[in-house]
Design an enzyme around this catalytic site. Structure first.
Site, PDB file in Angstrom:
ATOM      1  N   CYS A   1       0.815  -1.231   0.000  1.00  0.00           N
ATOM      2  CA  CYS A   1       0.000   0.000   0.000  1.00  0.00           C
ATOM      3  C   CYS A   1       0.843   1.274   0.000  1.00  0.00           C
ATOM      4  O   CYS A   1       0.326   2.357  -0.280  1.00  0.00           O
ATOM      5  CB  CYS A   1      -0.937   0.003   1.197  1.00  0.00           C
ATOM      6  SG  CYS A   1      -1.983  -1.453   1.255  1.00  0.00           S
TER       7      CYS A   1
ATOM      8  N   HIS B   1      -3.315   7.070   3.406  1.00  0.00           N
ATOM      9  CA  HIS B   1      -3.740   5.778   2.850  1.00  0.00           C
ATOM     10  C   HIS B   1      -5.134   5.469   3.397  1.00  0.00           C
ATOM     11  O   HIS B   1      -5.394   5.588   4.589  1.00  0.00           O
ATOM     12  CB  HIS B   1      -2.737   4.698   3.268  1.00  0.00           C
ATOM     13  CG  HIS B   1      -3.144   3.332   2.851  1.00  0.00           C
ATOM     14  ND1 HIS B   1      -3.665   3.061   1.608  1.00  0.00           N
ATOM     15  CD2 HIS B   1      -3.115   2.148   3.515  1.00  0.00           C
ATOM     16  CE1 HIS B   1      -3.939   1.771   1.526  1.00  0.00           C
ATOM     17  NE2 HIS B   1      -3.613   1.200   2.671  1.00  0.00           N
TER      18      HIS B   1
ATOM     19  N   ASN C   1     -10.069  -0.012   0.864  1.00  0.00           N
ATOM     20  CA  ASN C   1      -8.608   0.030   0.768  1.00  0.00           C
ATOM     21  C   ASN C   1      -8.177  -0.534  -0.583  1.00  0.00           C
ATOM     22  O   ASN C   1      -8.280  -1.737  -0.814  1.00  0.00           O
ATOM     23  CB  ASN C   1      -8.014  -0.786   1.928  1.00  0.00           C
ATOM     24  CG  ASN C   1      -6.500  -0.817   1.918  1.00  0.00           C
ATOM     25  OD1 ASN C   1      -5.863  -0.414   0.944  1.00  0.00           O
ATOM     26  ND2 ASN C   1      -5.925  -1.314   2.997  1.00  0.00           N
TER      27      ASN C   1
HETATM   28  C1  COA Z   1      -9.720  -5.494  10.880  1.00  0.00           C
HETATM   29  C2  COA Z   1     -10.327  -4.447  11.822  1.00  0.00           C
HETATM   30  C3  COA Z   1     -11.352  -3.603  11.089  1.00  0.00           C
HETATM   31  C4  COA Z   1     -11.019  -5.169  12.979  1.00  0.00           C
HETATM   32  O1  COA Z   1     -11.628  -4.231  13.818  1.00  0.00           O
HETATM   33  P1  COA Z   1     -11.837  -4.551  15.374  1.00  0.00           P
HETATM   34  O2  COA Z   1     -12.701  -3.494  15.925  1.00  0.00           O
HETATM   35  O3  COA Z   1     -10.501  -4.711  15.986  1.00  0.00           O
HETATM   36  O4  COA Z   1     -12.613  -5.904  15.326  1.00  0.00           O
HETATM   37  P2  COA Z   1     -12.185  -7.289  16.008  1.00  0.00           P
HETATM   38  O5  COA Z   1     -11.037  -7.903  15.261  1.00  0.00           O
HETATM   39  O6  COA Z   1     -11.997  -7.063  17.453  1.00  0.00           O
HETATM   40  O7  COA Z   1     -13.445  -8.168  15.755  1.00  0.00           O
HETATM   41  C5  COA Z   1     -14.523  -8.021  16.612  1.00  0.00           C
HETATM   42  C6  COA Z   1     -15.558  -9.068  16.295  1.00  0.00           C
HETATM   43  O8  COA Z   1     -16.145  -8.819  15.022  1.00  0.00           O
HETATM   44  C7  COA Z   1     -16.157 -10.017  14.246  1.00  0.00           C
HETATM   45  N1  COA Z   1     -16.007  -9.667  12.843  1.00  0.00           N
HETATM   46  C8  COA Z   1     -14.892  -9.616  12.090  1.00  0.00           C
HETATM   47  N2  COA Z   1     -15.196  -9.243  10.854  1.00  0.00           N
HETATM   48  C9  COA Z   1     -16.537  -9.036  10.802  1.00  0.00           C
HETATM   49  C10 COA Z   1     -17.411  -8.623   9.786  1.00  0.00           C
HETATM   50  N3  COA Z   1     -17.007  -8.333   8.545  1.00  0.00           N
HETATM   51  N4  COA Z   1     -18.719  -8.524  10.095  1.00  0.00           N
HETATM   52  C11 COA Z   1     -19.165  -8.791  11.320  1.00  0.00           C
HETATM   53  N5  COA Z   1     -18.375  -9.205  12.335  1.00  0.00           N
HETATM   54  C12 COA Z   1     -17.061  -9.309  12.055  1.00  0.00           C
HETATM   55  C13 COA Z   1     -14.992 -10.817  14.773  1.00  0.00           C
HETATM   56  O9  COA Z   1     -15.202 -12.192  14.519  1.00  0.00           O
HETATM   57  C14 COA Z   1     -15.014 -10.503  16.244  1.00  0.00           C
HETATM   58  O10 COA Z   1     -16.009 -11.308  16.842  1.00  0.00           O
HETATM   59  P3  COA Z   1     -15.785 -11.955  18.315  1.00  0.00           P
HETATM   60  O11 COA Z   1     -15.566 -10.770  19.214  1.00  0.00           O
HETATM   61  O12 COA Z   1     -17.043 -12.671  18.556  1.00  0.00           O
HETATM   62  O13 COA Z   1     -14.571 -12.805  18.163  1.00  0.00           O
HETATM   63  C15 COA Z   1      -9.210  -3.538  12.414  1.00  0.00           C
HETATM   64  O14 COA Z   1      -8.374  -4.295  13.252  1.00  0.00           O
HETATM   65  C16 COA Z   1      -8.361  -2.919  11.338  1.00  0.00           C
HETATM   66  O15 COA Z   1      -8.827  -2.137  10.525  1.00  0.00           O
HETATM   67  N6  COA Z   1      -7.052  -3.187  11.325  1.00  0.00           N
HETATM   68  C17 COA Z   1      -6.164  -2.636  10.293  1.00  0.00           C
HETATM   69  C18 COA Z   1      -6.290  -3.430   9.032  1.00  0.00           C
HETATM   70  C19 COA Z   1      -5.723  -2.727   7.845  1.00  0.00           C
HETATM   71  O16 COA Z   1      -5.819  -1.546   7.696  1.00  0.00           O
HETATM   72  N7  COA Z   1      -5.118  -3.510   6.958  1.00  0.00           N
HETATM   73  C20 COA Z   1      -4.592  -3.055   5.720  1.00  0.00           C
HETATM   74  C21 COA Z   1      -3.271  -2.459   5.907  1.00  0.00           C
HETATM   75  S1  COA Z   1      -2.668  -1.784   4.418  1.00  0.00           S
END
Ligand code: COA
Length: 323
Positions: A110, A245, A275
């Site tokens: 990215c 980004h 993204n």
């Molecule tokens: C991935 C991301 C959105 C997750 O957000 P979060 O608030 O930390 O969410 P969590 O990982 O704690 O997940 C919480 C719950 O939602 C659930 N969940 C995950 N994806 C889901 C979706 N699409 N829809 C519904 N529920 C979802 C998980 O299973 C988890 O459930 P549980 O608590 O029962 O285990 C966040 O960590 C993020 O954006 N990270 C950076 C990723 C990124 O930018 N990557 C690219 C880099 S270039």
């Protein structure tokens, strides 16, 4: 001598999938995706090849720069990969444009567009008259696992391009790499050598530790922006826009809060595109250029992070007079 941006272009595939559309594939909801990421929809390459969108973005940028493909001296294509491993996407763009210059891909995930600008800058430092096309293209819909709701909802496909010519837009730039396979990885096929036949084939799709990437990203945006602004001899108040980004609105808001920069300074497109990896920053840059939001003398900071892990940021002083 460095470069000025004399043209921008972009392209998005026609197929748009809203968050509601994704509920057909796995258990998720518009509410979950919007509240965790700010993403409402993304464009997906279904009818188009990766080359199609790369070419459209390149042609738009050439048109905006009022130059002919034959005038290009170099094509740099930041991408995780095109339709083929070889030829590179850059070589296929060159063929379609009927350009005659050297062309190659660059993989910095990215952060690729900013890596591309830094590399291009080195060519301009040779003090040669040049025109360089930097066209950043990714089709993340082909690299994520559509059975994994925690990653598939985050990404989209797109292409963004800039034409660079000799000039003085670039005021500061910084790249970093911190090798890390655990935080974000897209494994490659291991091949089919007979001696490998008993080995388990790993999933070829994106694997990510969302929490780790999130924490890394907020810290990286803050460190990189502070560094390039200092290098450029200005303050955050002097910036007209920041193009971050477009990975997660919450990441951008956290960085803005830590840096005490008002959110109004951050240019956003995440709601409609998600993204798009290397394409995310030049997609926004082109939208702003086309909307006439960029005026000569404006100072713009770009800030990216991604797989590698890589980060990049720069400060530009826009010189192009009008779209
Ligand atoms: C991935 C991301 C959105 C997750 O957000 P979060 O608030 O930390 O969410 P969590 O990982 O704690 O997940 C919480 C719950 O939602 C659930 N969940 C995950 N994806 C889901 C979706 N699409 N829809 C519904 N529920 C979802 C998980 O299973 C988890 O459930 P549980 O608590 O029962 O285990 C966040 O960590 C993020 O954006 N990270 C950076 C990723 C990124 O930018 N990557 C690219 C880099 S270039």
């Amino acid at each position: 001598m460095s470069f000025s941006i004399i043209g921008t272009g972009s392209a998005l595939p026609k197929t748009i999938q809203t968050n509601d559309d994704l509920t057909e594939y796995f258990e998720t909801s518009n509410e979950w995706i919007v509240s965790r990421t700010g993403i409402e929809a993304r464009h997906i390459c279904i009818e188009e090849s990766i080359l199609d969108i790369a070419l459209e973005a390149s042609l738009n940028a050439l048109d905006n720069a009022h130059i002919n493909p034959k005038e290009l001296d170099l094509i740099i294509c930041p991408t995780l990969g095109g339709d083929t491993v070889t030829p590179s996407l850059a070589c296929l763009i060159q063929e379609k444009l009927e350009a005659t210059c050297p062309s190659f891909d660059l993989n910095a995930a990215c952060s690729g567009f900013i890596y591309g600008l830094d590399l291009a800058d080195a060519y301009f430092c040779r003090n040669r008259e040049m025109k360089i096309l930097v066209v950043a293209v990714d089709a993340m819909s082909k690299l994520v696992d559509w059975k994994d709701r925690s990653t598939a909802v985050l990404f989209g496909d797109g292409a963004g391009a800039a034409i660079l010519s000799n000039g003085d837009d670039l005021k500061a730039i910084r790249l970093t790499s911190v090798g890390n396979q655990h935080a974000l990885c897209i494994p490659w096929a291991k091949g089919n050598h007979p001696l490998l036949k008993d080995q388990e084939t790993p999933s070829p799709y994106l694997l990510m530790d969302g929490d780790e990437v999130y924490r890394f990203a907020v810290a990286a945006i803050c460190n990189d922006l502070k560094t390039v602004v200092k290098q450029a001899g200005i303050t955050f108040e002097d910036l007209d826009f920041i193009i971050p980004h477009q990975a997660n609105l919450r990441i951008i808001k956290s960085a803005a809060k830590r840096l005490k920069i008002p959110m109004e300074k951050f240019a956003l497109q995440i709601n409609s595109c998600g993204n798009t990896s290397a394409a995310s920053i030049p997609l926004v840059l082109d939208e702003m250029n086309r909307q006439g939001k960029l005026k000569p003398g404006m100072r713009i900071a770009l800030s990216a992070f991604g797989g590698g892990l890589t980060t990049g940021a720069c400060v530009l002083e826009w010189s192009k007079k009008s779209f």
